[in-house]
Design a protein around this motif. Structure first.
Motif, mmCIF file in Angstrom:
data_model
loop_
_atom_site.group_PDB
_atom_site.id
_atom_site.type_symbol
_atom_site.label_atom_id
_atom_site.label_comp_id
_atom_site.label_asym_id
_atom_site.label_seq_id
_atom_site.Cartn_x
_atom_site.Cartn_y
_atom_site.Cartn_z
ATOM 1 N N PHE A 626 0.798 -1.224 0.000
ATOM 2 C CA PHE A 626 0.000 0.000 0.000
ATOM 3 C C PHE A 626 0.832 1.278 0.000
ATOM 4 O O PHE A 626 0.296 2.370 0.030
ATOM 5 N N TYR A 627 2.180 1.133 -0.033
ATOM 6 C CA TYR A 627 3.027 2.310 -0.242
ATOM 7 C C TYR A 627 4.361 1.840 -0.811
ATOM 8 O O TYR A 627 4.643 0.634 -0.873
ATOM 9 N N SER A 628 5.180 2.761 -1.240
ATOM 10 C CA SER A 628 6.314 2.439 -2.113
ATOM 11 C C SER A 628 7.413 1.617 -1.447
ATOM 12 O O SER A 628 8.177 0.930 -2.134
ATOM 13 N N ALA A 629 7.535 1.652 -0.118
ATOM 14 C CA ALA A 629 8.625 0.927 0.546
ATOM 15 C C ALA A 629 8.304 -0.542 0.792
ATOM 16 O O ALA A 629 9.176 -1.291 1.238
ATOM 17 N N VAL A 630 7.087 -0.964 0.492
ATOM 18 C CA VAL A 630 6.714 -2.358 0.722
ATOM 19 C C VAL A 630 7.342 -3.261 -0.334
ATOM 20 O O VAL A 630 7.326 -2.949 -1.532
ATOM 21 N N ARG A 631 7.899 -4.365 0.134
ATOM 22 C CA ARG A 631 8.359 -5.424 -0.759
ATOM 23 C C ARG A 631 7.603 -6.686 -0.349
ATOM 24 O O ARG A 631 7.660 -7.104 0.801
ATOM 25 N N SER A 632 6.901 -7.289 -1.304
ATOM 26 C CA SER A 632 5.934 -8.342 -0.979
ATOM 27 C C SER A 632 6.470 -9.758 -1.103
ATOM 28 O O SER A 632 5.885 -10.686 -0.543
ATOM 29 N N THR A 633 7.560 -9.940 -1.854
ATOM 30 C CA THR A 633 8.088 -11.291 -2.055
ATOM 31 C C THR A 633 9.592 -11.311 -1.786
ATOM 32 O O THR A 633 10.267 -10.270 -1.864
ATOM 33 N N PRO A 634 10.141 -12.481 -1.479
ATOM 34 C CA PRO A 634 11.593 -12.581 -1.308
ATOM 35 C C PRO A 634 12.348 -12.108 -2.548
ATOM 36 O O PRO A 634 13.405 -11.461 -2.430
ATOM 37 N N GLU A 635 11.821 -12.422 -3.722
ATOM 38 C CA GLU A 635 12.489 -12.016 -4.971
ATOM 39 C C GLU A 635 12.538 -10.498 -5.090
ATOM 40 O O GLU A 635 13.574 -9.911 -5.439
ATOM 41 N N GLU A 636 11.416 -9.861 -4.790
ATOM 42 C CA GLU A 636 11.346 -8.407 -4.916
ATOM 43 C C GLU A 636 12.233 -7.726 -3.886
ATOM 44 O O GLU A 636 12.948 -6.760 -4.195
ATOM 45 N N LEU A 637 12.222 -8.223 -2.647
ATOM 46 C CA LEU A 637 13.037 -7.620 -1.597
ATOM 47 C C LEU A 637 14.522 -7.807 -1.890
ATOM 48 O O LEU A 637 15.306 -6.847 -1.820
ATOM 49 N N ALA A 638 14.930 -9.006 -2.240
ATOM 50 C CA ALA A 638 16.343 -9.263 -2.536
ATOM 51 C C ALA A 638 16.809 -8.447 -3.732
ATOM 52 O O ALA A 638 17.923 -7.898 -3.727
#
Length: 698
Positions: A626-638
């Motif tokens: 719901f905002y730009s700093a969120v990373r929803s998956t391990p792939e996206e965060l890494a």
């Protein structure tokens, strides 16, 4: 003989000096906040009742204002503050600046007076007067110490000039403050210590149709926690803490009363006053009223459906609150209510299904169970509590919004202990006096971390661990495979929150977590004494002093803060004015920061206060994007972390990820780590702070 006399006089003098020192040292005041409003005339005469008084510029065209009491011949001038909440027999000091203009006659009287008021704030119980010694033409600081009347709940402050004067003399006053004494008791109150070999009576937790039985048993549990009676355990099937108590305290379990409420009620009668408080489960406000009255009368809380069982067991009626509410209890029994703890918890299943939980702690603490929709009234009640007291339960009768709830409690000087689903808190707290001298030690290495070049440093901290349910509640994180019971825990550096107040509320719980830790499990102090917003909180000096003691016992060297600065403002260096009492805690090496709701709006910014870094979350690892700093998956965060700089001398080479506990867990973190580039180093929270201190210029 003379030498003997001199020696005796010397001893007597030393004793007197020691007494004076102890007397002075015993009164320490919180100078971070004054509940006396408008002490510098910045808002004219508001908050003061005045006679012949004006608020005007002290120096023409300076913009600086002060109060002026104008005394003409045979007249008087005075200013009296609004009422201020106080504890019975509390010490406090009044400080001010004063000077005179013109000439006062020798018979004139310049004085400061403090009046103490009773429960309703109307009857004057005592008046203490102190003479003012103001200088003509030059400001002089004054300071006077007072002690409220033993039955006082309010005080007010008066400055007055009376008598004869020449050429219209004036008394000028500015920077008037009242500082309250720093004083607090253990969070476990009068709860008796658990002992080796104690027996716990177990009783199954019941809800819905049998919820009245659970409320009754928990009221017995709370009352007997203060008496010499046996302790009761509400059984949910989670034996985690019971197993600890068996191992460390050799407790035994008495299951003979399970599903036999009438027999349990009869057996516990001798450990109570032998009376019951009657309420009506269908009239929801009476649930809150009965929960308080049970503690005040050492009685069992009995719904109308159970009254005949209570009578058959030999109990007598102590109070009928079946058509009463928490406001009635507060107004009629305030002088008996503990001012150092409050339970704010719903009595309506439609509002929250945890109605039948945390019903032992108000009786155990003789605390008020409050749930009211009137915000002004609720604020008055919260303000009457001792500064920096805990609020147990969750949400508030005035709002269902988390942020507004915590903001409200913070503004009135309280801190939240999220505990809506809590059971057996009185049993946990019984380990407080039993382990009051114990200190705990983390297993992580405290050696100086190796600093590499060409790498990016990353730390993960589990969210929401200000909530004591995550640490000691039924089915806590400790026993969940998603969290502390995960098979991969210990394979990589991981940081967990620890509520510092648990060193008094459940030191056994702290010991249980620390004992099971690996060298890769670090603990971070979460939020302070509890969940609160420093940006909105008074009495930060009191909070800091108590927190320092808890941090030392829990071996915590970092502190994570959650605050609600947005949307009114943004995080800047000015935040120092709010947290300087925290940054002055020597043992704290650094801080982590998250904003309410949007945990990571500042892109990993690092601020420095008193030579200590405060690191903002860069990414929020959770489901809901719901905002730009969120990373929803391990792939996206890494992927996002792999794109960041690898120069440890700059702030952008450090990433603090908050792991949203309600949607992510250890497996998600492990999968993220697998996808990181070889130049990313995962470290625990303490090493993360130390590396920033070593490498980043500030």
């Amino acid at each position: 003989m003379l030498k003997g006399l001199n020696r005796n006089w010397a001893i007597l003098l030393a004793v007197l000096l020691l007494f004076c020192f102890v007397s002075y040292a015993s009164a320490e005041y919180d100078r971070s906040y004054s509940p006396l409003k408008n002490g510098g005339a910045e808002h004219g005469l508001s908050c003061w009742d005045t006679v012949a008084c004006k608020a005007k510029e002290c120096i023409p065209n300076s913009g600086e204002r002060c109060f002026t009491l104008n005394v003409q011949e045979n007249s008087r001038a005075e200013m009296r503050s609004d009422s201020i909440n106080i504890r019975r027999s509390e010490k406090f000091c009044v400080e001010y600046y004063c000077k005179t203009q013109g000439d006062f006659n020798k018979t004139a009287s310049l004085y400061l007076a403090v009046r103490s008021f009773g429960l309703q704030g109307e009857n004057v119980l005592s008046v203490e007067k102190r003479k003012l010694t103001a200088k003509k033409g030059s400001w002089k600081q004054g300071s006077e110490e007072f002690t409220a009347h033993k039955n006082a709940y309010f005080v007010d402050v008066q400055f007055a000039a009376r008598g004869l004067s020449e050429n219209n003399a004036s008394l000028l006053l500015d920077d008037i403050v009242l500082y309250r004494e720093i004083d607090y008791s253990p969070l476990y109150g009068e709860i008796k210590s658990i002992s080796k070999g104690d027996s716990l009576i177990t009783f199954p937790m019941q809800r819905r149709s049998r919820g009245a039985v659970s409320i009754a048993v928990q009221s017995l549990q709370g009352v007997t926690a203060r008496t010499e009676g046996p302790k009761i355990w509400m059984d949910t099937g989670d034996d985690t803490f019971l197993d600890y108590l068996k191992d460390e305290f050799s407790v035994s379990l008495d299951r003979s009363y399970e599903n036999d409420f009438p027999r349990l009620l009869k057996a516990m009668k001798k450990h109570t006053s032998g009376s019951y408080v009657l309420y009506d489960l269908d009239y929801k406000p009476s649930i809150s009223a009965a929960n308080t009255m049970a503690g005040l009368r050492d009685a069992v809380a009995v719904d109308k459906s159970l009254e005949q069982i209570a009578l058959k067991a030999g109990y007598k009626l102590a109070a009928d609150v079946s058509r009463k509410d928490c406001e009635w209890v507060y107004n009629n029994f305030r002088d008996e209510i503990n001012e150092e703890a409050i339970i704010v918890h719903t009595n309506d299943m439609r509002r929250h299904p945890s109605v039948f939980h945390i019903k032992d702690f108000a009786p155990a603490m003789k605390a008020l169970n409050w749930w009211h929709s009137d915000e002004e009234l609720s604020r008055r009640v919260y303000r009457s509590m001792e500064p920096v007291s805990p609020v147990y339960g969750w949400q508030d009768g005035t709002t269902s919004d988390e942020g507004l709830t915590v903001k409200l409690h913070s503004e009135e000087g309280l801190f939240q202990m999220p505990s809506d689903w809590m059971l057996n808190l009185s049993v946990h707290a019984s380990t407080g006096p039993a382990m009051k001298d114990e200190k705990f030690t983390q297993k992580i290495s405290r050696e100086k971390p190796d600093s590499e070049q060409g790498v990016h440093y990353l730390t993960f901290i589990m969210s929401d661990m200000d909530n004591i349910l995550t640490e000691i509640g039924p089915d806590s994180f400790y026993s969940e495979d998603k969290f502390y019971a995960n098979q991969h825990r210990g394979e990589f550096p991981m940081s967990w929150g620890m509520a510092p107040s648990l060193v008094e509320l459940s030191p056994a719980g702290v010991d249980m977590w620390y004992d099971a830790a690996t060298e890769n499990d670090a603990f971070v102090g979460y939020c302070g004494l509890g969940y609160f917003y420093p940006y909105h909180a008074p009495y930060m000096q009191t909070h800091s002093q108590r927190l320092d003691e808890f941090l030392e016992r829990a071996d915590l060297r970092t502190l994570l803060l959650i605050d609600r600065i947005m949307p009114d403002s943004r995080l800047t260096q000015d935040y120092y004015d709010k947290i300087k009492y925290f940054t002055s805690i020597d043992r704290l090496r650094g801080f982590f920061f998250m904003e309410y709701v949007k945990y990571a709006p500042y892109n990993g910014k690092i601020l420095w206060f008193d030579g200590k870094p405060m690191v903002c979350a860069r990414f929020d690892f959770r489901d809901e994007k719901f905002y730009s700093a969120v990373r929803s998956t391990p792939e996206e965060l890494a992927g996002s972390i792999n794109e960041l700089p690898t120069n440890p001398s700059i702030p952008d080479s450090y990433t603090f990820v908050t792991v949203h506990a309600w949607s992510r867990g250890m497996d998600d973190i492990r999968n993220t780590i697998k996808k990181l580039d070889s130049d990313v180093r995962v470290v625990n929270a303490e090493d993360f702070i130390e590396l920033i201190r070593l490498n980043v210029e500030h």
